[in-house]
Each structure stands twice: as structure tokens, then as C-alpha cells.
Design an enzyme around this catalytic site. Sequence first.
Site, PDB file in Angstrom:
ATOM      1  N   SER A   1       0.849  -1.163   0.168  1.00 36.90           N
ATOM      2  CA  SER A   1       0.006  -0.063  -0.031  1.00 36.90           C
ATOM      3  C   SER A   1       0.679   1.262  -0.106  1.00 36.90           C
ATOM      4  O   SER A   1       1.764   1.479  -0.855  1.00 36.90           O
ATOM      5  CB  SER A   1      -1.020  -0.003   1.089  1.00 36.90           C
TER       6      SER A   1
ATOM      7  N   HIS B   1      -7.324  -5.644  -1.223  1.00 38.17           N
ATOM      8  CA  HIS B   1      -6.210  -4.778  -1.109  1.00 38.17           C
ATOM      9  C   HIS B   1      -5.052  -5.514  -0.858  1.00 38.17           C
ATOM     10  O   HIS B   1      -4.861  -6.210   0.038  1.00 38.17           O
ATOM     11  CB  HIS B   1      -6.457  -3.735   0.043  1.00 38.17           C
TER      12      HIS B   1
ATOM     13  N   ASP C   1      -8.687  -3.716  -6.264  1.00 39.78           N
ATOM     14  CA  ASP C   1      -8.332  -2.990  -5.124  1.00 39.78           C
ATOM     15  C   ASP C   1      -9.051  -2.070  -4.854  1.00 39.78           C
ATOM     16  O   ASP C   1      -8.882  -0.943  -5.708  1.00 39.78           O
ATOM     17  CB  ASP C   1      -6.827  -3.051  -5.179  1.00 39.78           C
TER      18      ASP C   1
END
Length: 513
Positions: free
Chosen positions: A228, A483, A455
Site C-alpha cells: 500500500s 487490498h 483493489d
Amino acid sequence: MDTRRLFRTFALPLATVGLLVSGCTAAGPSSGESDAPGAAGRAAPSAALKPYYGQKLDWRECGVPGFECATMKAPLDYAEPEGDSIELAVSRVKAKGPGKRLGSLLVNPGGPGGSAIGYLQAYAGIGYPAPVRARYDMVAVDPRGVARSEPVECLSGPEMDEYTQVDQTPDDAAEASRLEQAYKDFAAGCEKLSGKILPHVSTEEAARDMDIARAVLGDEKLNYVGASYGTFLGATYAELFPDRAGRLVLDGAMDPALPARELNRDQTAGFETAFKAFAADCVKQADCPLGRTSVADATARLKDFFAKLDASPVPTGEDRRLGESLATTGVIAAMYDDGAWPQLRSALAAAQDGEGAQLLAMADSYYEREADGSYANLMFANAAVNCLDLPAAFDGTDAVRAALPTFEKASPVFGRGFAWASLNCGFWPTQATGKAHAIEAKGAGPIVVVGTTRDPATPYKWAESLAGQLSSGRLLTYDGDGHTAYGRGSDCIDTAINTYLLEGEAPQDGKRC
């Protein structure tokens, strides 16, 4: 709901899956080494930085059995490295074999604001594939301003409770004014409690800290897995120190070339995509609380549910009631992992029946609120880093109102809330030092960029963009929900990444799983 550009992810159950919100981008290099992008990767540390690069870590047992902890020092301000220093927390679990040790593998779960040490000790250090853990010392550094590394603080627990309940989809000027004041109070609290560190928690500075960590760990190059927001941190490191970039995995990639408003709008669309995937699954389930007809009908029902909560919050069994903002946050939390969808169906059904405790618990998990009413510093660090990395998306309520149509087009469900949440940096007490720009990292070896097609937090097109920007980027695609991808059940993804980490063989650019 507070979507202040937070992308953190833990590959863990929902109880520890964190927040999200759109991105950041660093300024160009500006340390005591060199002002030329990439030059720092070839230059020796300046005289002022040598004491930091030469320090010895005093390891001790800590927390979880098998893990060691230490404290590392770095300059508070890299522009004045002879000035004050900052202490950064480090943790590791040593490689135990079999096989030749490959050095250290740093991990970062994203955020910004997610504790890398918490991630290491709760998951990566015990849950990463055994062959990887056998040959690497698994290492984490809590970035400056985060968790154990001189954390940014802004509000007390009761103040955060009040803040998280502020209406983030204002219906009139009075409600918009209250939201604006909440952002101003939040920023003022950060300045009051953490004013010294606020100008020095940028992603660039955190990347420079990682190079000190690499040196004191005894590694010639940095090996790294970032998820991320951690992908932006890793890409920034490769930009600053291309010759020191080893095997880098950037999973759930951000696009550093986008300004804040575009990042936020893209992320809004990402959550819409994720919600549609949830809704398509939900309408097939006997317990779906959003009807069993179509995605369009499910969307309309959720919007109607949020509107009812806005007018009349429901009880939760405690002093806080479940209103629209907290309910939306709870739904957003479940979009990170399709494994949380059954939990979300149950929570929505209960809330529709007037029992908001389940959905409140999901929101509390998102905010990292403890049972005693205290909060981790995740949201504080998140804002501090994001507002330093990029100029604000909006500078006032008029600008937000003008942009509402494009956000609502991106997501009929979440658009208004995401647009108003993008206002938070407009009142930040420190000026942004970064700007949006493409990262090429010329001279670095192959860098694996991983994108998940649905995502919510880091839309797939960001992975495509970052892989295209990096001169040595290799795009690895996971066709799925949730994610990030590594360690989430895809043998194809895990095998490709394990092969790269263990053998140095990067997957073919464009490989799909």
C-alpha cells in the site's frame, strides 16, 4: 468516516486491517549527500551523516518471543544533520535456515501511519512463507512519527470519539462549517502536541532513514516488501538510492505522479469498484441485507440506509451511537478484504434492525480504537505524512462543493464523503514539502510492482502507472478482490514473489495470476 489518504493494509483479519485514503508523493532529494536524483545512491555519506551510518544497535529481547528490538538514531532534519536527532524503533527476527542467509528483508505495511513493528511481530515475522523467513532476517522500522518512533499525537481519546462522529457529508452551510472546524481543531491539536516533529515526517525522510537502517544492519543493498503506502516509501527509496536498491516488492502500488485531488478521486472510484464486487456477491447470499435483486438496487438501499442514519443514529450499547459517518467507515473497512464480507452482511443487517454495535466495532478497528477508548496514533501520523508529502487537495469548502459532481460520478455511494474528507490538509499547520512527480529510479535492478484488479484503496491503474514509470519496473497482476495480493491466498502471486526474493529472478513484466 475519515478518509485522509490512508493506504495501510495488514494481511490479517479485519480486527487489524486498517484504514485507507489516497496518496502521497515526495519532494526531490534534499539531504546532506547530493541534490541530484540518484546521485545519493552512488555517494558515500557526508561527514555529518557518518555517525548515523556507523552506529551500532544494541539488540534486546522484546515483546513476542524470538523477536529482538533496538533503537536507531537519525537526523531530525536531513538539511541540518548536525542538529537534533530522532530515535526510531527497530525490530527483527533472525533467519534460522535452512539455506544461505540472504541478509535483511525490511517490511512496511503502509498507512502512512501503520506500525511496521506491529506488522512484523503479528504477521510478517511469523506468517511470511517459511523459505523467505528461513533465509532473511525479517526487519521492521517504525517510520518517524509512527507508533514506537516518536509518535505524532493530536487528540485525546474522547476528542477522537467526537471527531470520528462529525458529519462528513454536510447537507448545509452549518454542517459544512462544523466539519471545517473539526479539521482545524485536529490540525491545531497536532501542532500543539507534536509541533517539533510535524515538519520532519515526510516520506523522503523516512526513506533516508531506511538507508541508515540498511547500513547499520550490515547490508550492501536494501531488500524490501512494502504494501500500500509502503510502495511509495519503497519507490522513493529507489529514487534516492538506486544503486543500493536490492530486491524490492511494491504490493498494492500508489501512483506518485498524481496530485492529491486526483489520488483521492481515483481512490473513490476504487472503493466503488470494490463495493460493486461486494454487492454482486451479496445479492446471491440468503442473508444479504441489501436485497437479492441487483447491484443497482443494493447500491440504492445502502445509500438510503446511510441517509436514515444521518437523520437518526442507532444505539450501540454504549454512549456512542452509530451515525452515517461511523457506519460508512465500517463499510469501508470491509472493502479491504473479501474475507470480511460475511461480517459486513451481518453488521449491516443488525444495524438495520437498530443494533449498531457490530458496525461500530468495524469502524473502531479501522481507526485503531482500543476498548478503553484510547486510539493508536495511526490517524495522526497518517495526516501528518500526507499533508507534508503533497499540497492539499482543497483549500476550502467552496472548492470541495465545486468538485462534488466528479467525486459522486466516481462513486454514488462514497463520493460525497471522500470529497469532503479530502479537505483535511487544507488547514494543516506545516507547508507541504513534496510534490507529485513520476519516479524512474534509473540504475536500480528489477523492481516488482504488484496490482490487484479490484483493489479499493490502491486502484489497479496505479500499479500499471508506477510499473511504467520505473525504469526497471515489472508489473505482476492479481485478478481478484481486496487490498494487495502477497500472502492472501494466490499460489501464483506468492510463488512469483518468493522466487524473486530468494533467487533474484523477477517475474516477466505483465505476468497475470
